[in-house]
Write an enzyme that holds these catalytic residues in place. Structure first.
Site, short mmCIF file in Angstrom:
data_model
loop_
_atom_site.label_atom_id
_atom_site.label_comp_id
_atom_site.label_asym_id
_atom_site.label_seq_id
_atom_site.Cartn_x
_atom_site.Cartn_y
_atom_site.Cartn_z
N ASN A 46 1.25 12.22 -7.70
CA ASN A 46 2.57 11.67 -8.02
C ASN A 46 2.50 10.24 -8.58
O ASN A 46 3.40 9.44 -8.38
CB ASN A 46 3.51 11.78 -6.83
N HIS B 167 1.82 4.78 -5.88
CA HIS B 167 2.15 4.47 -4.48
C HIS B 167 3.09 3.28 -4.43
O HIS B 167 3.00 2.38 -5.26
CB HIS B 167 0.87 4.12 -3.71
N TYR C 44 -4.79 5.39 3.96
CA TYR C 44 -3.76 6.36 4.35
C TYR C 44 -3.93 6.82 5.80
O TYR C 44 -3.50 7.92 6.16
CB TYR C 44 -3.80 7.56 3.40
N LYS D 255 -2.19 5.58 -9.29
CA LYS D 255 -3.13 6.54 -8.69
C LYS D 255 -4.05 7.14 -9.76
O LYS D 255 -3.82 6.98 -10.96
CB LYS D 255 -2.33 7.62 -7.96
N THR E 200 8.98 11.22 -3.23
CA THR E 200 7.57 11.61 -3.18
C THR E 200 7.29 12.81 -4.09
O THR E 200 6.30 12.83 -4.83
CB THR E 200 7.17 11.96 -1.73
N ARG F 210 10.70 1.36 -4.48
CA ARG F 210 10.86 2.78 -4.10
C ARG F 210 11.92 3.45 -4.99
O ARG F 210 11.78 4.61 -5.36
CB ARG F 210 11.25 2.90 -2.62
N PHE G 283 -1.75 17.64 4.62
CA PHE G 283 -2.12 17.24 3.25
C PHE G 283 -3.16 16.12 3.22
O PHE G 283 -3.56 15.68 2.15
CB PHE G 283 -0.86 16.81 2.48
N GLU H 234 -0.63 -3.80 3.28
CA GLU H 234 -1.28 -3.02 2.22
C GLU H 234 -1.81 -3.92 1.11
O GLU H 234 -2.86 -3.64 0.53
CB GLU H 234 -0.30 -1.98 1.66
N ARG I 122 8.18 8.75 -11.05
CA ARG I 122 7.61 10.03 -10.61
C ARG I 122 8.29 11.21 -11.30
O ARG I 122 7.62 12.16 -11.70
CB ARG I 122 7.72 10.13 -9.09
N1 UDP Z 1 1.65 13.81 0.06
C1 UDP Z 1 1.33 15.14 -0.21
N2 UDP Z 1 2.08 16.12 0.38
C2 UDP Z 1 3.10 15.85 1.24
C3 UDP Z 1 3.41 14.51 1.52
C4 UDP Z 1 2.67 13.52 0.91
O1 UDP Z 1 0.42 15.42 -0.98
O2 UDP Z 1 3.74 16.79 1.74
C5 UDP Z 1 0.86 12.74 -0.57
C6 UDP Z 1 1.56 12.14 -1.79
O3 UDP Z 1 0.56 11.75 -2.73
C7 UDP Z 1 2.26 10.93 -1.19
C8 UDP Z 1 1.23 10.47 -0.17
O4 UDP Z 1 0.68 11.69 0.36
O5 UDP Z 1 2.56 9.95 -2.17
C9 UDP Z 1 1.77 9.64 0.97
O6 UDP Z 1 2.85 10.34 1.57
P1 UDP Z 1 4.21 9.60 1.92
O7 UDP Z 1 5.03 10.54 2.75
O8 UDP Z 1 3.91 8.25 2.49
O9 UDP Z 1 4.93 9.48 0.49
P2 UDP Z 1 5.25 8.21 -0.42
O10 UDP Z 1 5.51 7.04 0.49
O11 UDP Z 1 4.04 8.00 -1.30
O12 UDP Z 1 6.45 8.61 -1.22
MG MG Z 2 4.42 6.31 2.07
#
Ligand code: UDP
Ligand code: MG
Length: 141
Positions: free
Chosen positions: A113, A116, A50, A10, A92, A86, A58, A127, A103
């Protein structure tokens, strides 16, 4: 099963000159890199990627962040690749991420974070196709 997953380094990762360190961890964990490029997302393309999060509180901040600088999408492949990636990146929110995860070690907030990772093999394929054409995915170098 061998699975493909999309990673994105990112804008915070690229801006803070952490791309090399994060990529080294990905390589050390055994992922094969089928495709790699540098892109600058826009509000439109970032919002499209997204789209599943559209309407969440958010979302606007996420799209602004993702379009704030260069990203490095990576098409990755590995046995059990989706879940293993993951695990490698952690939760996250870096505060919840396990010690030793990307992370936990590098991210500054839940929003910024670092990386992705796709959440299912099906989304991994979709994706990867968002960023890479078939001919850009190179199996054997
Ligand atoms: N995100 C955020 N606040 C939240 C949840 C998600 O800013 O409460 C952002 C964060 O950058 C995250 C992305 O949105 O990586 C996508 O969210 P997701 O729940 O899919 O998390 P990920 O799969 O990236 O762990
Ligand atoms: Mg996600």
């Amino acid at each position: 099963m061998v699975e493909r997953t999309l990673a994105i380094l990112k804008p915070d990762c690229v801006r803070r000159n952490l791309a090399g360190q994060v990529l080294a961890r990905i390589e050390k964990a055994g992922f094969r890199i089928l495709g790699m490029k540098m892109v600058k997302l826009t509000a439109e393309t970032g919002g499209g990627f997204y789209a599943v999060h559209r309407g969440r509180p958010f979302f606007d901040d996420l799209v602004a962040f993702m379009s704030s600088g260069k990203c490095v999408p990576l098409a990755l492949e590995k046995e059990n690749g989706v879940a293993d990636f993951r695990t490698l990146i952690g939760a996250t929110d870096p505060k919840d991420a396990a010690p030793g995860t990307i992370r936990r070690d590098f991210a500054t907030s839940k929003g910024e974070n670092i990386v992705h990772g796709s959440d299912s093999p099906e989304n991994g394929k979709l994706e990867i196709a968002f960023f890479f054409s078939e001919k850009e995915l190179i199996q054997n170098a």
